[in-house]
Each structure stands twice: as structure tokens, then as C-alpha cells.
Design a protein around this motif. Sequence first.
Motif, PDB file in Angstrom:
ATOM      1  N   SER A 169       1.007   5.608  -8.037  1.00 48.65           N
ATOM      2  CA  SER A 169       2.243   5.003  -8.573  1.00 48.65           C
ATOM      3  C   SER A 169       3.364   6.024  -8.734  1.00 48.65           C
ATOM      4  O   SER A 169       4.031   6.079  -9.759  1.00 48.65           O
ATOM      5  CB  SER A 169       1.967   4.302  -9.901  1.00 48.65           C
ATOM      6  OG  SER A 169       1.031   3.268  -9.735  1.00 48.65           O
ATOM      7  N   MET A 170       3.570   6.852  -7.730  1.00 56.15           N
ATOM      8  CA  MET A 170       4.637   7.845  -7.757  1.00 56.15           C
ATOM      9  C   MET A 170       5.604   7.606  -6.611  1.00 56.15           C
ATOM     10  O   MET A 170       5.209   7.177  -5.532  1.00 56.15           O
ATOM     11  CB  MET A 170       4.061   9.249  -7.674  1.00 56.15           C
ATOM     12  CG  MET A 170       3.270   9.635  -8.891  1.00 56.15           C
ATOM     13  SD  MET A 170       2.791  11.361  -8.812  1.00 56.15           S
ATOM     14  CE  MET A 170       1.961  11.539 -10.367  1.00 56.15           C
ATOM     15  N   VAL A 171       6.888   7.886  -6.888  1.00 58.44           N
ATOM     16  CA  VAL A 171       7.933   7.720  -5.891  1.00 58.44           C
ATOM     17  C   VAL A 171       8.613   9.063  -5.696  1.00 58.44           C
ATOM     18  O   VAL A 171       8.972   9.737  -6.669  1.00 58.44           O
ATOM     19  CB  VAL A 171       8.966   6.662  -6.339  1.00 58.44           C
ATOM     20  CG1 VAL A 171      10.128   6.583  -5.358  1.00 58.44           C
ATOM     21  CG2 VAL A 171       8.302   5.306  -6.494  1.00 58.44           C
TER      22      VAL A 171
ATOM     23  N   ASN B 273       0.791  -1.226   0.000  1.00 55.92           N
ATOM     24  CA  ASN B 273       0.000   0.000   0.000  1.00 55.92           C
ATOM     25  C   ASN B 273       0.825   1.278   0.000  1.00 55.92           C
ATOM     26  O   ASN B 273       0.274   2.359   0.067  1.00 55.92           O
ATOM     27  CB  ASN B 273      -0.944   0.012   1.212  1.00 55.92           C
ATOM     28  CG  ASN B 273      -1.940  -1.110   1.139  1.00 55.92           C
ATOM     29  OD1 ASN B 273      -2.469  -1.395   0.081  1.00 55.92           O
ATOM     30  ND2 ASN B 273      -2.178  -1.769   2.248  1.00 55.92           N
ATOM     31  N   GLY B 274       2.109   1.172  -0.064  1.00 56.91           N
ATOM     32  CA  GLY B 274       2.965   2.353  -0.057  1.00 56.91           C
ATOM     33  C   GLY B 274       4.061   2.205   0.974  1.00 56.91           C
ATOM     34  O   GLY B 274       4.040   1.301   1.801  1.00 56.91           O
ATOM     35  N   LEU B 275       5.037   3.087   0.885  1.00 56.76           N
ATOM     36  CA  LEU B 275       6.183   3.030   1.784  1.00 56.76           C
ATOM     37  C   LEU B 275       6.620   4.457   2.082  1.00 56.76           C
ATOM     38  O   LEU B 275       6.664   5.303   1.189  1.00 56.76           O
ATOM     39  CB  LEU B 275       7.334   2.267   1.106  1.00 56.76           C
ATOM     40  CG  LEU B 275       8.695   2.289   1.788  1.00 56.76           C
ATOM     41  CD1 LEU B 275       8.639   1.442   3.058  1.00 56.76           C
ATOM     42  CD2 LEU B 275       9.753   1.764   0.840  1.00 56.76           C
TER      43      LEU B 275
ATOM     44  N   PRO C 260       5.501  13.767  -4.353  1.00 57.78           N
ATOM     45  CA  PRO C 260       6.013  13.617  -5.718  1.00 57.78           C
ATOM     46  C   PRO C 260       4.954  14.028  -6.744  1.00 57.78           C
ATOM     47  O   PRO C 260       3.778  13.740  -6.583  1.00 57.78           O
ATOM     48  CB  PRO C 260       6.327  12.124  -5.819  1.00 57.78           C
ATOM     49  CG  PRO C 260       5.466  11.474  -4.799  1.00 57.78           C
ATOM     50  CD  PRO C 260       5.288  12.478  -3.707  1.00 57.78           C
ATOM     51  N   ASN C 261       5.390  14.748  -7.795  1.00 53.98           N
ATOM     52  CA  ASN C 261       4.460  15.122  -8.854  1.00 53.98           C
ATOM     53  C   ASN C 261       4.876  14.538 -10.208  1.00 53.98           C
ATOM     54  O   ASN C 261       4.391  14.955 -11.238  1.00 53.98           O
ATOM     55  CB  ASN C 261       4.289  16.641  -8.935  1.00 53.98           C
ATOM     56  CG  ASN C 261       5.605  17.365  -9.139  1.00 53.98           C
ATOM     57  OD1 ASN C 261       6.587  16.775  -9.550  1.00 53.98           O
ATOM     58  ND2 ASN C 261       5.623  18.642  -8.823  1.00 53.98           N
TER      59      ASN C 261
ATOM     60  N   LEU D 249       9.400   8.129  -0.430  1.00 56.13           N
ATOM     61  CA  LEU D 249       7.968   7.897  -0.357  1.00 56.13           C
ATOM     62  C   LEU D 249       7.554   7.129  -1.606  1.00 56.13           C
ATOM     63  O   LEU D 249       7.870   7.545  -2.715  1.00 56.13           O
ATOM     64  CB  LEU D 249       7.183   9.206  -0.290  1.00 56.13           C
ATOM     65  CG  LEU D 249       5.677   9.018  -0.346  1.00 56.13           C
ATOM     66  CD1 LEU D 249       5.120   8.790   1.045  1.00 56.13           C
ATOM     67  CD2 LEU D 249       5.001  10.171  -1.015  1.00 56.13           C
ATOM     68  N   ALA D 250       6.892   6.012  -1.435  1.00 60.08           N
ATOM     69  CA  ALA D 250       6.328   5.254  -2.556  1.00 60.08           C
ATOM     70  C   ALA D 250       4.826   5.240  -2.370  1.00 60.08           C
ATOM     71  O   ALA D 250       4.311   4.665  -1.423  1.00 60.08           O
ATOM     72  CB  ALA D 250       6.885   3.836  -2.580  1.00 60.08           C
TER      73      ALA D 250
END
Length: 114
Positions: free
Chosen positions: A27-29, A11-13, A36-37, A21-22
Motif C-alpha cells: 500500500s505504498m505510492v 494489483n498495482g500500477l 517508495p519507503n 508507482l502504486a
Amino acid sequence: MAVNKNFVVKNGLEVNSDLILANATDSMVGIGTSIPNQTLHVFGGIGATTLHVGVSTFIGDISVAGVTTLASGGGIVTTGGDLYVAGDLSVLGDVVYDEVTGRNLNITGVGTIL
């Protein structure tokens, strides 16, 4: 401490508040940013030994030090504005131009000027 297993995040990190940040939702890191943009958004400098980039658009200044080869395997390099060369410019192929302005013109070999 080493862990000899696969590491799966569903679910993200988030590491620290803005280190990594994931975001699984969009689906952005983000590295160095928690907002993140882009698919991969790096806030800060990037150090790399080798960088492979496909078709790219640069929205800011680019500074390149050392020898630079553009389109060494063929292809086209374009610029939508002015191109400044501070040193010598060597061209192996044809030069097509609309207008030339300069202080000195030295022609060796055959030349025709109307």
C-alpha cells in the motif's frame, strides 16, 4: 482521449519506470521513485497552493518565505534545539525563560531587575 468510466487497478500500477508507482502489496505510492519507503513517497519538489499537515516531524532543514503563522488557533509549538530569529520577535503573551544573553536591553514601562 477521455474515458467516461471508473478506472480500477487491482494489483498495482506503474507509469513509466519511475514516474508513478502504486504498490498494492504494501500500500505504498511512489512519485518520481519506483521504490517508495513511505505511504506516499515523492522524490523531487512538491508545488502546492495549500498544504494541510497534521502532527509532523521534519528530518531536514525547513525554509519558509513570507509570513508564517504557527498554531494560530492556539496550541503549542516546540523545538528541541535552538530557535533563531533574524528580525524582530513580538510576543503577546508571557515569556518564561531560564537565561537571557544579549547586547542591548530596552525596557519601556515597569521593570524590575535584581
